[in-house]
Design a protein around this motif. Structure first.
Motif, short mmCIF file in Angstrom:
data_model
loop_
_atom_site.label_atom_id
_atom_site.label_comp_id
_atom_site.label_asym_id
_atom_site.label_seq_id
_atom_site.Cartn_x
_atom_site.Cartn_y
_atom_site.Cartn_z
N PHE A 117 13.42 -15.17 12.48
CA PHE A 117 12.25 -14.52 11.90
C PHE A 117 12.67 -13.94 10.56
O PHE A 117 13.48 -13.01 10.50
CB PHE A 117 11.75 -13.42 12.83
CG PHE A 117 10.33 -13.01 12.58
CD1 PHE A 117 9.29 -13.84 12.96
CD2 PHE A 117 10.03 -11.81 11.97
CE1 PHE A 117 7.97 -13.47 12.74
CE2 PHE A 117 8.73 -11.43 11.74
CZ PHE A 117 7.70 -12.26 12.14
N TYR A 118 12.15 -14.54 9.46
CA TYR A 118 12.50 -14.09 8.12
C TYR A 118 11.58 -12.95 7.73
O TYR A 118 10.37 -13.12 7.59
CB TYR A 118 12.37 -15.24 7.13
CG TYR A 118 12.73 -14.86 5.71
CD1 TYR A 118 13.94 -14.23 5.42
CD2 TYR A 118 11.87 -15.12 4.66
CE1 TYR A 118 14.28 -13.89 4.13
CE2 TYR A 118 12.20 -14.79 3.35
CZ TYR A 118 13.41 -14.18 3.09
OH TYR A 118 13.74 -13.83 1.81
N GLN A 119 12.15 -11.77 7.57
CA GLN A 119 11.34 -10.58 7.31
C GLN A 119 11.85 -9.87 6.07
O GLN A 119 13.05 -9.67 5.91
CB GLN A 119 11.38 -9.64 8.52
CG GLN A 119 10.58 -8.37 8.33
CD GLN A 119 10.61 -7.51 9.58
OE1 GLN A 119 9.94 -7.80 10.56
NE2 GLN A 119 11.40 -6.46 9.56
N GLU A 120 10.91 -9.49 5.20
CA GLU A 120 11.25 -8.73 4.01
C GLU A 120 10.40 -7.47 3.95
O GLU A 120 9.26 -7.44 4.42
CB GLU A 120 11.03 -9.57 2.75
CG GLU A 120 12.04 -10.68 2.58
CD GLU A 120 11.98 -11.30 1.20
OE1 GLU A 120 12.93 -11.11 0.43
OE2 GLU A 120 10.97 -11.96 0.89
N ASN A 121 10.98 -6.44 3.34
CA ASN A 121 10.34 -5.13 3.26
C ASN A 121 10.21 -4.73 1.80
O ASN A 121 11.13 -4.95 1.00
CB ASN A 121 11.16 -4.10 4.04
CG ASN A 121 10.57 -2.72 3.98
OD1 ASN A 121 10.93 -1.91 3.13
ND2 ASN A 121 9.65 -2.44 4.89
N PHE A 122 9.06 -4.11 1.47
CA PHE A 122 8.81 -3.70 0.08
C PHE A 122 8.16 -2.32 0.06
O PHE A 122 7.38 -1.96 0.94
CB PHE A 122 7.87 -4.69 -0.62
CG PHE A 122 8.38 -6.10 -0.65
CD1 PHE A 122 9.31 -6.50 -1.58
CD2 PHE A 122 7.92 -7.03 0.27
CE1 PHE A 122 9.79 -7.80 -1.60
CE2 PHE A 122 8.38 -8.33 0.26
CZ PHE A 122 9.33 -8.71 -0.68
N HIS A 123 8.52 -1.56 -0.99
CA HIS A 123 7.83 -0.31 -1.31
C HIS A 123 6.76 -0.63 -2.36
O HIS A 123 7.07 -1.21 -3.40
CB HIS A 123 8.81 0.73 -1.84
CG HIS A 123 9.96 1.02 -0.93
ND1 HIS A 123 9.81 1.74 0.24
CD2 HIS A 123 11.27 0.66 -0.99
CE1 HIS A 123 10.98 1.83 0.85
NE2 HIS A 123 11.88 1.18 0.13
N GLU A 124 5.53 -0.22 -2.08
CA GLU A 124 4.45 -0.51 -3.02
C GLU A 124 3.98 0.77 -3.71
O GLU A 124 3.64 1.76 -3.06
CB GLU A 124 3.26 -1.14 -2.29
CG GLU A 124 2.09 -1.44 -3.21
CD GLU A 124 0.87 -1.94 -2.46
OE1 GLU A 124 0.79 -3.16 -2.23
OE2 GLU A 124 0.02 -1.12 -2.08
N ILE A 125 3.97 0.73 -5.03
CA ILE A 125 3.39 1.79 -5.85
C ILE A 125 2.10 1.24 -6.43
O ILE A 125 2.09 0.14 -7.00
CB ILE A 125 4.33 2.22 -6.99
CG1 ILE A 125 5.72 2.58 -6.42
CG2 ILE A 125 3.74 3.38 -7.76
CD1 ILE A 125 5.70 3.76 -5.47
N SER A 126 0.99 1.97 -6.29
CA SER A 126 -0.30 1.44 -6.74
C SER A 126 -1.01 2.44 -7.64
O SER A 126 -0.86 3.66 -7.51
CB SER A 126 -1.19 1.11 -5.54
OG SER A 126 -1.56 2.27 -4.84
N LEU A 127 -1.80 1.88 -8.54
CA LEU A 127 -2.68 2.65 -9.42
C LEU A 127 -4.07 2.06 -9.28
O LEU A 127 -4.26 0.86 -9.48
CB LEU A 127 -2.20 2.56 -10.88
CG LEU A 127 -2.99 3.36 -11.91
CD1 LEU A 127 -2.86 4.86 -11.64
CD2 LEU A 127 -2.52 3.03 -13.33
N GLY A 128 -5.05 2.90 -8.90
CA GLY A 128 -6.37 2.39 -8.59
C GLY A 128 -7.48 3.10 -9.35
O GLY A 128 -7.35 4.26 -9.74
N LEU A 129 -8.57 2.38 -9.56
CA LEU A 129 -9.77 2.91 -10.19
C LEU A 129 -10.96 2.51 -9.33
O LEU A 129 -11.16 1.33 -9.06
CB LEU A 129 -9.93 2.36 -11.62
CG LEU A 129 -11.15 2.84 -12.41
CD1 LEU A 129 -11.04 4.34 -12.70
CD2 LEU A 129 -11.28 2.05 -13.71
N ASN A 130 -11.75 3.50 -8.89
CA ASN A 130 -12.89 3.25 -8.01
C ASN A 130 -14.16 3.85 -8.59
O ASN A 130 -14.13 4.91 -9.24
CB ASN A 130 -12.66 3.85 -6.62
CG ASN A 130 -11.46 3.26 -5.92
OD1 ASN A 130 -11.36 2.06 -5.76
ND2 ASN A 130 -10.54 4.12 -5.50
N ALA A 131 -15.28 3.18 -8.34
CA ALA A 131 -16.61 3.69 -8.70
C ALA A 131 -17.39 3.92 -7.41
O ALA A 131 -17.42 3.05 -6.53
CB ALA A 131 -17.33 2.70 -9.60
#
Length: 640
Positions: free
Chosen positions: A464-478
């Motif tokens: 089972f090939y598994q990778e892990n990532f930290h996600e930084i996000s910038l969002g704009l909502n209306a």
């Protein structure tokens, strides 16, 4: 369906009659399990020399562990002290099965007879026979452990009543049921079985019982409550949580022979699971609905009190939010441009016709579609002492990654902070920054071929090939919203996020996740961890053809089509069948970032906002993780 139920309940509670209370809170739960298993579970499997082994389990051979659960809940309490509660959380379950493989009685008796034919002992023959039999069993008996991990969404519906409501401590009791739905497309699976007497060890894993995708569990609970804290016990029962018959799928090897066969008519391993848990709930928010204020009281009340009931949003607000993206997660591991011209060829059948079983799929019966394409290969020599002589062993390791759906997607809750501008009471926009952890898994198979003195032995196992990532996000909502009553509003929002992934920890687990040196090397290669010679992975990462011109590069990426065209067409005159994978590496900021479209439905009550939402990635077809789609729920708290 779940989001519609939750939203409907919230809106309905806003219209309840006088003296009714709505509470919102968080909780924690720890539990232990009792598993009823059948000791008759066993089946046959073929060894490398076509001998038959019997896989056996014993009593108490099944274990079940689930991680701590931290649900959020909504509770409605009526004037008469009865209450109704809805919980949402998610849990990770681990089902483990231990056992042994032994030769059949026929094989034991045959081996015993061979020993007896050469026996020259003059002792008690009964003792000799028993000693020989024990020696044969000890020599040919091997332990194994299979395990599976599944992440479940857990939705709980319960109802009950309270006693001693006027006292400092209130006693409560209730009953209800849990609904579990699997949130991963493919569970984690692993097998600890180091002996090479079975060439296709993944067949053992495929034949093991699996946890059901949907579980139903009635329960009852009781406990004590003081102010905003509830401490209780609950007892659950899971009928038929595992489909435990002999489950080997696609279990045919070359020539149509079946590698595993059921040995008994009664091969159901797990019957029922009983569970006892301790729960702790803390109420964050209480609201009594529709308590009218008379005109006389309005004349003397402080304006801030009246503002609680008819307050318009402030021009600028800030706050924090948490999203739970676990209702549904999916994605694809197909790179659109990484295709071949001869798409009409059925490569698996073509290789079988030519007698080439290297990549034909007969070992694990994978799809012959050309898009199921990715193979990793490592060629190496190893010096070993064999029969008191130093000999060279030729090793060829091949990992097939089962391209198509990403088999497992696990996302942590997303934490974010936001600033919101309300130019009009019906329209708003916000800017937010958030963090989330992502884990992606792709099923695969590793085949290791060892050649000694021109004799080759092959063993295939599931990986089972598994990778892990930290996600930084910038969002704009209306946002747009409308007033429902004095303290609640309903609306929806649309938005877009920019997400950047940073490499996380690459975990390896014996018998399961990333249990292959070749997968570790490919991870270093794919994520670009070859930036300097001080990097301990530098040499491994740069030994891939296509990245380095070094003559000792011994690893490569290729497709079934590349292999077939090179060996049987070779019209292009290529000198090898390896593919240049470097344009698709996950080693740059551009490759690890993407835009994401968001849509959600919102419900506001005082300074809280609840929502259900969906997010979909945009324009991301040049990496291993494409067409990502999530559905979840969230809650936000306005600080001012």
């Amino acid at each position: 369906m779940v989001r519609v139920i939750v939203l409907s309940i919230m809106v309905m509670f806003s219209f309840m009659v006088i003296s009714q209370n709505l509470s919102l809170g968080v909780g924690g739960r720890a539990s232990s399990h009792w598993v009823e298993n059948d000791t008759a579970f066993n089946f046959y499997i073929l060894s490398t020399n076509a001998d038959t082994l019997v896989l056996n389990t014993e009593r108490n051979s099944v274990s079940l562990i689930n991680g701590l659960s931290f649900p959020i809940y909504v509770r409605y309490t009526a004037k008469q002290n009865w209450w109704v509660q809805v919980n949402y959380g998610y849990e990770t379950w681990r089902l483990g099965i231990t056992g042994t493989t032994t030769p059949t009685n026929y094989a034991v008796e045959t081996a015993l007879q061979e020993k007896l034919d050469g026996n020259t002992s003059t002792g008690d023959m009964d003792d000799v026979i028993e000693a020989y039999r024990e020696d044969i069993l000890d020599e040919k008996t091997y332990d194994f452990e299979s395990f599976e991990r599944v992440q479940y969404n857990r939705l709980t519906f319960s109802f009950g009543s309270s006693l001693n409501k006027r006292g400092l401590v209130t006693f409560y009791y209730g009953a209800g049921f849990d609904l579990y739905s699997r949130s991963t497309l493919e569970p984690y699976q692993g097998l600890l079985y180091e002996k090479k007497e079975v060439a296709l060890t993944h067949h053992i894993l495929e034949a093991m019982p699996k946890l059901n995708a949907m579980l139903f569990a009635p329960f009852f609970n009781l406990g004590i409550e003081k102010q905003n804290i509830r401490l209780g016990l609950d007892f659950s029962f899971f009928p038929n949580p595992v489909f435990g018959q002999h489950n080997a799928l696609n279990d045919n090897i070359y020539g149509g022979n079946q590698s595993t066969q059921a040995n008994t008519n009664s091969s159901q391993l797990v019957r029922n699971i009983a569970s006892a848990g301790v729960s702790l709930n803390y109420t964050l928010f209480n609201q009594n609905f529709n308590q009218a204020i008379s005109d006389d009281k309005k004349n003397v009340l402080d304006p801030l009190v009246i503002g609680r009931y008819r307050q318009k949003p402030k021009l600028i607000q800030f706050g924090a939010a948490i999203n739970f993206p676990n209702f549904h997660n999916s994605g694809l591991s197909i790179i659109d441009d990484f295709e071949t011209k001869n798409e009409d060829i059925n490569y698996g059948d073509s290789l079988k016709k030519k007698g080439d079983t290297y990549l034909s799929g007969v070992l694990f019966n994978e799809s012959t579609n050309v898009l199921d394409y990715l193979y990793l290969e490592k060629v190496d020599d190893e010096q070993r002492v064999i029969d008191d002589e130093l000999q060279t062993v030729e090793l060829v390791t091949t990992v097939f990654l089962d391209w198509g759906n990403i088999n497992s997607i696990v996302k942590s809750p997303k934490l974010s902070a936001f600033v919101r501008v309300n130019p009009h009471e019906l329209f708003s926009v916000d800017l937010n920054v958030g963090y989330q952890n992502h884990t992606y898994g792709i099923r695969g198979y590793e085949t290791i071929a060892e050649t000694i003195n021109d004799e080759t032995t092959v063993q295939t196992k599931k990986v089972f090939y598994q990778e892990n990532f930290h996600e930084i996000s910038l969002g704009l909502n209306a946002y747009t919203q409308m007033q429902i009553n004095n303290i609640s509003r309903l609306g929806f929002h649309v938005g877009i996020n920019y997400n950047l992934w940073l490499n996380g920890r690459f975990d390896t687990e014996a018998g399961g996740i990333n249990d292959s040196e070749l997968l570790q090397d490919f991870h270093d290669y794919n994520t670009g961890q070859e930036d300097g010679e001080n990097d301990p992975n530098f040499n491994e990462a740069t030994e891939w053809k296509g990245l380095s011109n070094a003559e000792d590069a011994d690893k490569a990426v290729f497709t079934k089509a590349d292999y077939y065209n090179y060996n049987y067409y070779n019209k292009a005159g290529a000198d090898n069948y390896y593919t240049d994978y470097s344009p698709y590496l996950f080693s740059t900021i551009a490759a690890r970032s993407y835009f994401e479209l968001r849509f959600g439905i919102d419900y506001y009550i005082e300074n809280l906002k609840f929502n259900v939402y969906a997010e979909r990635s945009l324009g991301r077809n040049q990496t291993m993780y494409n067409n990502l789609f999530s559905v979840g729920m969230g809650v936000a708290l306005f600080m001012n």
